[in-house]
Design a protein around this motif. Structure first.
Motif, short mmCIF file in Angstrom:
data_model
loop_
_atom_site.label_atom_id
_atom_site.label_comp_id
_atom_site.label_asym_id
_atom_site.label_seq_id
_atom_site.Cartn_x
_atom_site.Cartn_y
_atom_site.Cartn_z
N VAL A 154 0.83 -1.18 0.12
CA VAL A 154 0.06 -0.13 -0.15
C VAL A 154 0.82 1.21 -0.01
O VAL A 154 1.61 1.64 0.68
N ILE A 155 0.90 2.13 -0.94
CA ILE A 155 1.71 3.09 -1.23
C ILE A 155 1.05 4.33 -1.16
O ILE A 155 -0.01 4.65 -1.87
N PHE A 156 1.72 5.32 -0.54
CA PHE A 156 1.30 6.53 -0.36
C PHE A 156 2.15 7.57 -1.11
O PHE A 156 3.49 7.57 -0.92
N ASP A 157 1.86 8.22 -2.42
CA ASP A 157 2.59 9.09 -3.22
C ASP A 157 1.82 10.29 -3.67
O ASP A 157 1.07 10.22 -4.65
N LEU A 158 1.72 11.53 -2.87
CA LEU A 158 0.85 12.52 -3.40
C LEU A 158 2.15 13.37 -3.71
O LEU A 158 3.15 13.48 -3.01
N ARG A 159 1.81 14.40 -4.41
CA ARG A 159 2.93 15.36 -4.75
C ARG A 159 3.31 16.25 -3.82
O ARG A 159 2.58 16.38 -2.87
N ARG A 160 4.45 16.51 -3.73
CA ARG A 160 5.40 16.27 -4.94
C ARG A 160 5.74 14.95 -4.62
O ARG A 160 6.38 14.24 -3.85
N TYR A 161 5.80 14.08 -5.74
CA TYR A 161 5.99 12.69 -5.75
C TYR A 161 7.40 12.50 -5.49
O TYR A 161 8.41 13.29 -5.92
N GLU A 162 7.88 11.35 -5.09
CA GLU A 162 9.23 11.08 -4.72
C GLU A 162 9.57 10.04 -5.11
O GLU A 162 9.31 8.94 -5.58
N ASN A 163 11.15 10.45 -5.88
CA ASN A 163 11.79 9.42 -6.55
C ASN A 163 11.80 8.05 -5.76
O ASN A 163 11.86 7.08 -6.47
N GLY A 203 6.89 -9.15 -8.02
CA GLY A 203 5.58 -9.71 -7.93
C GLY A 203 4.60 -9.54 -7.24
O GLY A 203 3.61 -9.97 -6.96
N ALA A 204 4.99 -8.18 -6.44
CA ALA A 204 4.19 -7.75 -5.55
C ALA A 204 3.03 -7.37 -6.08
O ALA A 204 2.94 -6.24 -7.12
N LYS A 205 1.79 -7.19 -5.40
CA LYS A 205 0.61 -6.51 -5.89
C LYS A 205 0.56 -4.90 -5.33
O LYS A 205 1.07 -4.64 -3.88
N LEU A 206 0.32 -3.92 -5.99
CA LEU A 206 0.66 -2.53 -5.65
C LEU A 206 -0.92 -2.00 -5.37
O LEU A 206 -1.77 -1.97 -6.25
N ILE A 207 -1.19 -1.30 -4.39
CA ILE A 207 -2.25 -0.33 -4.26
C ILE A 207 -1.68 1.07 -3.77
O ILE A 207 -1.04 1.06 -3.07
N LEU A 208 -2.10 2.16 -4.68
CA LEU A 208 -1.47 3.38 -4.65
C LEU A 208 -2.85 4.47 -4.06
O LEU A 208 -3.73 4.24 -4.84
N PHE A 209 -2.33 5.20 -2.96
CA PHE A 209 -3.24 6.37 -2.85
C PHE A 209 -2.56 7.67 -3.13
O PHE A 209 -1.36 7.90 -2.84
N THR A 210 -3.17 8.39 -4.38
CA THR A 210 -2.49 9.49 -4.94
C THR A 210 -3.47 10.60 -4.88
O THR A 210 -4.40 10.58 -4.56
N ASP A 211 -2.70 11.82 -5.57
CA ASP A 211 -3.87 12.85 -5.72
C ASP A 211 -4.37 12.78 -7.15
O ASP A 211 -4.23 11.68 -7.94
N GLN A 212 -5.17 13.70 -7.68
CA GLN A 212 -5.81 13.76 -8.87
C GLN A 212 -4.91 13.86 -10.02
O GLN A 212 -5.27 13.21 -11.03
#
Lengths: 290, 290
Positions: free
Chosen positions: A190-199, A212-221
DNA sequence: AGGGAGGTGAAAAAAATCTTTCAGAATTTT
DNA sequence: AAAATTCTGAAAGATTTTTTTCACCTCCCT
């Protein structure tokens, strides 16, 4: 609405007596399916009412508009206002504060963010994501960045109680490559990446993806670049009257997810919660709630 | 709707992944005031979304329409159909999810929490609190508990950029008595204590109070025992359909406070101002304008 | 019935909107 | 790091839409 608070529909009906035969015919045609027909081209409207184009142009001027485009613009304004209305009835959230007060402006923005965000979420995807996180055979890694690691930790602190095998990684810490050694196929990030996005977050996501992991992302519009790698992405609106972005919608989604996952894990959670409660009681961290 | 039963809004969301950056930006702009903005002239839509006219033309073609006029025609059809059907949904936040879905129930509760909380807040107290936190001569200590230290840290991370002399203390850590040595009269404590209230937090608050510090408390509607010691207390509603409490209203207040304090501190330290400007740029300008 | 005032629409003129082209910019791949 | 690809917007061109003009028509009044 610019000048008065009357809708165009009202205006037309009020002027109905002063109109000529062809114009009245046209007026009724406009009201027939209001406001859709008035938003099309003038010629189509004329044809639909069996009158000529100049008749439309003339009537619109009689109604007080400079031309057909201006008439249409006002129709759109009206429509816009109507769409917002059911939710935005509150002119002041904090009573006693002027509507220009930061609290009111901010709350307005947040409510609008919530409305927009929820409107765009696919409930099936949400359910799927919750199932993924609830899956007892997968280990769940929760990742956040410089600011967002607070959100990540918030989710982590709850998940920790709900299920075993939860890990919190901070992408800005230099210890994270370590965690990736243990990642096995089917694990969930479960990944949080809202701007400014981080390298770093992107790199971490890539490596997890490769494993092979599954990714769920919380981000902005506007969506973090991690979006390309994910199975599921939730994009929330974050615009508020501030130099900073708002994470309220993200937190709302997180809490909803916590609640849903907890329901899915109910049997396990009960035992774990009780065990944890005991531990806390013993250490006297909490006062008893009376 | 002519061919399929999907609304254009649905179609756009479904295609969202295949769209380019500028197109996605445009898509969001369309959904923002849907459907009004899509019914205006192409150029106005483009301008409102900060993209060029050709981008609009290309996107509608990607969506499967022959051109912008055809796209508009379908929008009008949709509007016409909606007007005929007296009671459209609109009682659900996440469209497409049953109103009993967790997302909708949860969001309902959160909105109600916000409404209630804001209705009870005294704007003057809020302003006073912000001034206290903005005061450059005071050191600001931010305190949180087991869960709430995430909120505390969220506030801390922002304050850290806005002003000097900010400290984050976690009441559950055993290092906190150390921090109290330095506390001098007039320093400000921002304390988070939502149920279940923590003994450590209360003790810490008492000691800070004894040292002459000013206390600002964020708590829930039942109020932490710290309330007795504070200068200012904000109590938020936290009830949601979950085994856990919601901290969304707290976050909303925190973010409002951040924004307000930042306005108050504008132009303090030169370095800080520059750093902020830089961050502001990076935050606001997610794309380059030419 | 004849004259006049206002109403109406065909067609042309004017204005705007939409589409296409193309070169430069940004991004991705090699 | 360089090349290839894709994306993007300025500008010109094509099309549509809107407005204006003007002749004709209708209806009313004397």
């Amino acid at each position: 609405m610019s000048s008065s608070d009357l809708t165009i529909s009202d205006r037309i009906q009020r002027k109905l007596d002063e109109l000529t035969r062809a114009e009245r015919q046209l007026a009724h045609s406009i009201l027939e399916n209001y406001p859709a027909s008035g938003l099309g081209p003038l010629t189509a409207l004329a044809k639909g009412a069996n009158v000529s184009a100049p008749t439309v142009a003339r009537m619109v001027q009689k109604l007080g508009y400079k031309g057909y485009p201006e008439f249409q613009a006002e129709l759109r304004e009206e429509l816009k206002a109507k769409a917002k209305n059911p939710i935005a009835k509150h002119d002041a959230w904090a009573e006693g504060a002027p509507s220009g007060h930061m609290l009111n402006r901010f709350t307005d923005a947040v409510i609008e963010n919530i409305r927009q965000t929820l409107g765009q979420i696919d409930p099936d995807q949400f359910d799927t994501a919750c199932q993924m996180v609830a899956e007892p055979r997968s280990r769940v890694y929760i990742v956040g960045g410089r600011i967002t690691h607070t959100l990540a930790e918030y989710l982590f602190l709850h998940m920790q109680v709900i299920r075993p095998e939860v890990v919190h990684i901070q992408s800005t810490s230099n210890g994270w490559p370590h965690y990736l050694l243990d990642v096995k196929e089917g694990d969930v990030f479960v990944i949080f990446d809202l701007r400014r996005y981080e390298n770093n977050t992107l790199k971490l996501a890539e490596m997890a993806h490769k494993k092979g992991a599954k990714l769920i992302l919380f981000t902005d519009q506007w969506r973090s670049p991690v979006d390309r790698l994910t199975d599921i992405t939730f994009s929330g609106r974050i615009v508020v009257p501030s130099a900073w972005d708002s994470n309220v919608t993200s937190l709302l989604l997180i809490e909803s997810m916590i609640s849903t996952v907890q329901n899915l894990c109910w049997g396990d959670t009960k035992d774990r919660a009780e065990a944890l409660e005991d531990m806390f009681d013993q250490t006297m961290l909490f006062r008893k709630f009376t």
